[in-house]
Design a protein around this motif. Structure first.
Motif, PDB file in Angstrom:
ATOM      1  N   TRP A   1       0.835  -1.180   0.000  1.00 38.99           N
ATOM      2  CA  TRP A   1       0.000   0.000   0.000  1.00 38.99           C
ATOM      3  C   TRP A   1       0.878   1.242   0.000  1.00 38.99           C
ATOM      4  N   ASP A   2       0.514   2.221  -0.803  1.00 36.12           N
ATOM      5  CA  ASP A   2       1.143   3.538  -0.712  1.00 36.12           C
ATOM      6  C   ASP A   2       0.520   4.235   0.501  1.00 36.12           C
ATOM      7  N   VAL A   3       1.337   4.926   1.262  1.00 35.68           N
ATOM      8  CA  VAL A   3       0.850   5.530   2.502  1.00 35.68           C
ATOM      9  C   VAL A   3       0.028   6.787   2.221  1.00 35.68           C
ATOM     10  N   ASP A   4       0.658   7.828   1.709  1.00 35.06           N
ATOM     11  CA  ASP A   4      -0.008   9.126   1.542  1.00 35.06           C
ATOM     12  C   ASP A   4      -0.945   9.118   0.348  1.00 35.06           C
ATOM     13  N   GLY A   5      -2.184   9.473   0.604  1.00 35.89           N
ATOM     14  CA  GLY A   5      -3.153   9.561  -0.478  1.00 35.89           C
ATOM     15  C   GLY A   5      -3.874   8.261  -0.757  1.00 35.89           C
ATOM     16  N   THR A   6      -3.390   7.145  -0.218  1.00 34.86           N
ATOM     17  CA  THR A   6      -4.063   5.856  -0.381  1.00 34.86           C
ATOM     18  C   THR A   6      -4.568   5.363   0.962  1.00 34.86           C
ATOM     19  N   LEU A   7      -3.661   5.239   1.922  1.00 31.01           N
ATOM     20  CA  LEU A   7      -4.060   4.825   3.265  1.00 31.01           C
ATOM     21  C   LEU A   7      -4.510   6.007   4.110  1.00 31.01           C
ATOM     22  N   VAL A   8      -3.761   7.099   4.049  1.00 31.03           N
ATOM     23  CA  VAL A   8      -4.028   8.228   4.940  1.00 31.03           C
ATOM     24  C   VAL A   8      -4.108   9.550   4.187  1.00 31.03           C
ATOM     25  N   GLU A   9      -4.803  10.485   4.821  1.00 32.10           N
ATOM     26  CA  GLU A   9      -4.870  11.870   4.335  1.00 32.10           C
ATOM     27  C   GLU A   9      -3.894  12.688   5.163  1.00 32.10           C
ATOM     28  N   GLY A  97      -5.653 -13.729   5.773  1.00 28.79           N
ATOM     29  CA  GLY A  97      -4.327 -14.305   5.542  1.00 28.79           C
ATOM     30  C   GLY A  97      -3.508 -13.642   4.452  1.00 28.79           C
ATOM     31  N   HIS A  98      -3.913 -12.464   4.014  1.00 28.44           N
ATOM     32  CA  HIS A  98      -3.179 -11.761   2.964  1.00 28.44           C
ATOM     33  C   HIS A  98      -2.113 -10.859   3.583  1.00 28.44           C
ATOM     34  N   PRO A  99      -0.832 -11.154   3.328  1.00 29.49           N
ATOM     35  CA  PRO A  99       0.217 -10.270   3.849  1.00 29.49           C
ATOM     36  C   PRO A  99       0.148  -8.904   3.165  1.00 29.49           C
ATOM     37  N   GLN A 100       0.545  -7.878   3.898  1.00 34.70           N
ATOM     38  CA  GLN A 100       0.479  -6.527   3.371  1.00 34.70           C
ATOM     39  C   GLN A 100       1.740  -5.764   3.724  1.00 34.70           C
ATOM     40  N   GLY A 101       2.005  -4.722   2.987  1.00 37.86           N
ATOM     41  CA  GLY A 101       3.137  -3.866   3.263  1.00 37.86           C
ATOM     42  C   GLY A 101       2.784  -2.432   2.931  1.00 37.86           C
ATOM     43  N   ALA A 102       3.612  -1.521   3.418  1.00 42.50           N
ATOM     44  CA  ALA A 102       3.396  -0.098   3.171  1.00 42.50           C
ATOM     45  C   ALA A 102       4.653   0.487   2.559  1.00 42.50           C
ATOM     46  N   LEU A 103       4.487   1.407   1.613  1.00 44.76           N
ATOM     47  CA  LEU A 103       5.621   2.070   0.993  1.00 44.76           C
ATOM     48  C   LEU A 103       5.329   3.537   0.822  1.00 44.76           C
ATOM     49  N   SER A 104       6.387   4.295   0.635  1.00 50.11           N
ATOM     50  CA  SER A 104       6.240   5.738   0.485  1.00 50.11           C
ATOM     51  C   SER A 104       7.522   6.299  -0.107  1.00 50.11           C
ATOM     52  N   VAL A 111       6.781   6.396   7.727  1.00 47.49           N
ATOM     53  CA  VAL A 111       5.893   5.259   7.465  1.00 47.49           C
ATOM     54  C   VAL A 111       5.609   4.515   8.775  1.00 47.49           C
ATOM     55  N   ARG A 112       6.660   4.239   9.539  1.00 47.71           N
ATOM     56  CA  ARG A 112       6.480   3.548  10.813  1.00 47.71           C
ATOM     57  C   ARG A 112       5.617   4.371  11.775  1.00 47.71           C
ATOM     58  N   ALA A 113       5.792   5.684  11.799  1.00 46.16           N
ATOM     59  CA  ALA A 113       4.985   6.547  12.675  1.00 46.16           C
ATOM     60  C   ALA A 113       3.514   6.527  12.268  1.00 46.16           C
ATOM     61  N   VAL A 114       3.242   6.557  10.971  1.00 43.65           N
ATOM     62  CA  VAL A 114       1.853   6.506  10.491  1.00 43.65           C
ATOM     63  C   VAL A 114       1.217   5.177  10.867  1.00 43.65           C
ATOM     64  N   LEU A 115       1.937   4.085  10.661  1.00 44.45           N
ATOM     65  CA  LEU A 115       1.388   2.772  11.007  1.00 44.45           C
ATOM     66  C   LEU A 115       1.109   2.688  12.506  1.00 44.45           C
ATOM     67  N   ALA A 116       2.033   3.173  13.328  1.00 45.67           N
ATOM     68  CA  ALA A 116       1.844   3.132  14.778  1.00 45.67           C
ATOM     69  C   ALA A 116       0.675   4.021  15.206  1.00 45.67           C
ATOM     70  N   ALA A 117       0.570   5.213  14.646  1.00 41.75           N
ATOM     71  CA  ALA A 117      -0.504   6.140  15.015  1.00 41.75           C
ATOM     72  C   ALA A 117      -1.881   5.563  14.705  1.00 41.75           C
ATOM     73  N   ASN A 118      -1.932   4.720  13.678  1.00 36.90           N
ATOM     74  CA  ASN A 118      -3.213   4.125  13.264  1.00 36.90           C
ATOM     75  C   ASN A 118      -3.366   2.682  13.735  1.00 36.90           C
ATOM     76  N   ASN A 119      -2.508   2.279  14.686  1.00 38.56           N
ATOM     77  CA  ASN A 119      -2.569   0.933  15.266  1.00 38.56           C
ATOM     78  C   ASN A 119      -2.460  -0.163  14.217  1.00 38.56           C
ATOM     79  N   LEU A 120      -1.598   0.049  13.239  1.00 40.78           N
ATOM     80  CA  LEU A 120      -1.386  -0.944  12.171  1.00 40.78           C
ATOM     81  C   LEU A 120       0.000  -1.559  12.236  1.00 40.78           C
ATOM     82  N   ASP A 121       0.667  -1.396  13.363  1.00 41.73           N
ATOM     83  CA  ASP A 121       2.037  -1.890  13.476  1.00 41.73           C
ATOM     84  C   ASP A 121       2.122  -3.199  14.273  1.00 41.73           C
TER      85      ASP A 121
END
Length: 126
Positions: A1-9, A97-104, A111-121
């Protein structure tokens, strides 16, 4: 997943921090439209673009580091929250069971801060 504009605003977060860095270093502020155009580049080259320098120029690296130092600390659910419905979609895919990843094109700490802030880490099994 792309972080900005896809996962988060996170437009406001990035735009405000960009202008703070530019102003702090004596460069003119930019419009939100200019900010969005520059987002196609990595952070150092985005700053080179905003100050009229060629990609790879050292000033972009310095401004980019100033930016990273500033905006990563400001990440929260309020400044970089998930778009409506994303949490449910991500959790549904994970439970299936689908593995996922984040990129930016932003720094990894962001990226790690966004995932942690949204409880996705979360780490499975921990």
């Amino acid at each position: 997943w792309d972080v900005d504009g896809t996962l988060v605003e996170s437009t406001t977060l990035g735009f405000v921090a960009t202008n703070e860095v530019l102003k702090l270093r004596g460069f003119p502020e930019i419009s939100v439209e200019q900010y969005k155009i520059g987002c196609r580049y990595t952070t150092p080259d985005r700053f080179n673009h905003h100050v009229g320098e060629e990609p790879g120029t050292a000033i972009g690296t310095q401004l980019g580091q100033d930016f990273d130092d500033m905006y990563v600390k400001r990440v929260s659910k309020e400044t970089a929250g998930l778009f409506d419905g994303m949490e449910r979609l991500l959790r549904s895919l994970a439970l299936s069971g689908h593995p996922q990843g984040a990129l930016s094109n932003a720094c990894g700490d962001y990226v790690r801060a966004v995932l942690a802030a949204n409880n996705l880490d979360e780490v499975p099994g921990q």
